[in-house]
Motif scaffolding. Structure first.
Motif, mmCIF file in Angstrom:
data_model
loop_
_atom_site.group_PDB
_atom_site.id
_atom_site.type_symbol
_atom_site.label_atom_id
_atom_site.label_comp_id
_atom_site.label_asym_id
_atom_site.label_seq_id
_atom_site.Cartn_x
_atom_site.Cartn_y
_atom_site.Cartn_z
ATOM 1 N N VAL A 53 0.820 -1.217 0.000
ATOM 2 C CA VAL A 53 0.000 0.000 0.000
ATOM 3 C C VAL A 53 0.854 1.268 0.000
ATOM 4 O O VAL A 53 0.317 2.365 -0.088
ATOM 5 C CB VAL A 53 -0.991 0.042 1.193
ATOM 6 N N ALA A 54 2.191 1.103 0.094
ATOM 7 C CA ALA A 54 3.050 2.275 0.159
ATOM 8 C C ALA A 54 4.447 1.963 -0.358
ATOM 9 O O ALA A 54 4.882 0.817 -0.381
ATOM 10 C CB ALA A 54 3.139 2.779 1.600
ATOM 11 N N ASN A 55 5.116 3.036 -0.751
ATOM 12 C CA ASN A 55 6.512 2.952 -1.168
ATOM 13 C C ASN A 55 7.377 3.275 0.051
ATOM 14 O O ASN A 55 7.185 4.309 0.691
ATOM 15 C CB ASN A 55 6.771 3.941 -2.304
ATOM 16 N N PHE A 69 0.441 4.844 -1.689
ATOM 17 C CA PHE A 69 -0.062 4.979 -3.052
ATOM 18 C C PHE A 69 -1.415 5.692 -3.043
ATOM 19 O O PHE A 69 -1.769 6.378 -3.982
ATOM 20 C CB PHE A 69 -0.202 3.603 -3.714
ATOM 21 N N ASP A 70 -2.162 5.503 -1.957
ATOM 22 C CA ASP A 70 -3.475 6.108 -1.788
ATOM 23 C C ASP A 70 -3.419 6.958 -0.515
ATOM 24 O O ASP A 70 -3.166 6.440 0.573
ATOM 25 C CB ASP A 70 -4.526 4.982 -1.660
ATOM 26 N N LYS A 71 -3.679 8.257 -0.633
ATOM 27 C CA LYS A 71 -3.585 9.167 0.521
ATOM 28 C C LYS A 71 -4.530 8.761 1.649
ATOM 29 O O LYS A 71 -4.289 9.058 2.802
ATOM 30 C CB LYS A 71 -3.912 10.604 0.094
ATOM 31 N N ASN A 72 -5.636 8.061 1.315
ATOM 32 C CA ASN A 72 -6.591 7.633 2.337
ATOM 33 C C ASN A 72 -5.998 6.583 3.276
ATOM 34 O O ASN A 72 -6.537 6.349 4.352
ATOM 35 C CB ASN A 72 -7.863 7.078 1.684
ATOM 36 N N ILE A 77 -1.776 3.414 7.972
ATOM 37 C CA ILE A 77 -0.348 3.064 8.014
ATOM 38 C C ILE A 77 0.262 3.555 9.317
ATOM 39 O O ILE A 77 0.985 2.824 10.001
ATOM 40 C CB ILE A 77 0.398 3.659 6.794
ATOM 41 N N GLU A 78 -0.043 4.791 9.665
ATOM 42 C CA GLU A 78 0.499 5.371 10.896
ATOM 43 C C GLU A 78 0.064 4.543 12.115
ATOM 44 O O GLU A 78 0.883 4.218 12.984
ATOM 45 C CB GLU A 78 0.017 6.818 11.034
ATOM 46 N N ASN A 89 8.095 5.891 16.309
ATOM 47 C CA ASN A 89 7.125 6.970 16.349
ATOM 48 C C ASN A 89 7.057 7.646 14.979
ATOM 49 O O ASN A 89 7.925 8.438 14.633
ATOM 50 C CB ASN A 89 7.516 7.983 17.432
ATOM 51 N N PRO A 90 6.005 7.342 14.191
ATOM 52 C CA PRO A 90 5.907 7.934 12.857
ATOM 53 C C PRO A 90 5.432 9.387 12.906
ATOM 54 O O PRO A 90 4.638 9.759 13.765
ATOM 55 C CB PRO A 90 4.880 7.049 12.151
ATOM 56 N N ASN A 91 5.959 10.219 11.995
ATOM 57 C CA ASN A 91 5.534 11.615 11.844
ATOM 58 C C ASN A 91 4.779 11.740 10.535
ATOM 59 O O ASN A 91 5.334 11.534 9.467
ATOM 60 C CB ASN A 91 6.751 12.561 11.835
ATOM 61 N N ASN A 92 3.503 12.100 10.619
ATOM 62 C CA ASN A 92 2.620 12.204 9.466
ATOM 63 C C ASN A 92 2.471 13.672 9.092
ATOM 64 O O ASN A 92 2.011 14.480 9.893
ATOM 65 C CB ASN A 92 1.265 11.590 9.837
ATOM 66 N N ASP A 93 2.860 14.039 7.858
ATOM 67 C CA ASP A 93 2.709 15.436 7.424
ATOM 68 C C ASP A 93 1.553 15.620 6.434
ATOM 69 O O ASP A 93 1.424 16.656 5.802
ATOM 70 C CB ASP A 93 4.015 15.981 6.845
ATOM 71 N N GLY A 94 0.720 14.599 6.292
ATOM 72 C CA GLY A 94 -0.419 14.688 5.387
ATOM 73 C C GLY A 94 -0.139 14.104 4.009
ATOM 74 O O GLY A 94 -1.073 13.814 3.266
ATOM 75 N N LYS A 95 1.124 13.934 3.659
ATOM 76 C CA LYS A 95 1.499 13.361 2.365
ATOM 77 C C LYS A 95 2.334 12.096 2.525
ATOM 78 O O LYS A 95 2.134 11.111 1.824
ATOM 79 C CB LYS A 95 2.273 14.379 1.521
ATOM 80 N N VAL A 96 3.306 12.162 3.421
ATOM 81 C CA VAL A 96 4.190 11.024 3.672
ATOM 82 C C VAL A 96 4.358 10.841 5.182
ATOM 83 O O VAL A 96 4.056 11.733 5.966
ATOM 84 C CB VAL A 96 5.591 11.204 3.030
ATOM 85 N N ILE A 97 4.867 9.679 5.538
ATOM 86 C CA ILE A 97 5.196 9.395 6.939
ATOM 87 C C ILE A 97 6.713 9.291 7.030
ATOM 88 O O ILE A 97 7.337 8.555 6.273
ATOM 89 C CB ILE A 97 4.531 8.084 7.409
#
Length: 180
Positions: A53-55, A69-72, A77-78, A89-97
């Motif tokens: 689901v992600a790169n 691959f899908d912003k939803n 994922i987080e 501890n993941p940091n989510n900026d709205g586009k990538v983690i």
């Protein structure tokens, strides 16, 4: 006899391969995409492996960037990373983690070495179990006493070879974990 020996060797190779895959998921001080091999994300109600689901990229030695691959899927994922055993501890900026890999403490390194040795010992036990099962097959088979003795000696040599290989893999993983 050759098919019995070939079967034993195939099983032993699979055991070593499984050990290597298990070691890939044990966290060391460096960033690695393999850390996330066992993480599944709830993607539209279906548990899906994270790498589907992600790169996952590693731009720096201690940084992992996960781009869905899908912003939803970002929040799923987080959440999956936070609830995993990785203690990251993941940091989510709205586009990538972005995930910063903190250096391991000395106690944590020792725990990981102990965990690695336990996993390695389980693999050794698996190899010995394969040897036992194959030796029983040889004893029950339609072989002469000399063929049985020769076959069991060959299986023992194979066992020793793979036990030694597992020992080498454990030592390499221990060095990797203890590296600062």
């Amino acid at each position: 006899m050759n098919t019995v020996k070939k079967t034993a060797e195939d099983k032993m190779k699979k055991t070593v391969k499984a050990l290597k895959e298990e070691f890939n998921t044990i966290r060391t001080g460096r960033a690695s995409a393999n850390l996330f091999d066992k993480i599944h994300v709830d993607y539209y109600g279906t548990p899906t492996p994270l790498n589907q689901v992600a790169n996952i990229s590693i731009p720096e030695a201690r940084l992992i960037v996960i781009q869905p691959f899908d912003k939803n899927a970002l929040n799923g994922i987080e959440k999956a990373i936070q609830t995993s055993e990785l203690s990251l501890n993941p940091n989510n900026d709205g586009k990538v983690i972005r995930i910063n890999i903190p250096p391991l403490t000395e106690d944590r390194r020792k725990d990981l070495v102990k965990q690695s040795k336990n996993v390695g010992e389980n693999s050794r036990v698996s190899i010995r179990n394969i040897r036992r099962d194959v030796n029983e097959l040889i004893k029950k088979g339609e072989f002469t006493e000399d063929e049985q003795k020769k076959g069991m000696d060959e299986i023992q040599k194979l066992t020793d070879q793979y036990i030694k290989e597992i020992g080498t893999i454990i030592e390499e993983k221990e060095k990797e974990i203890m590296e600062i």
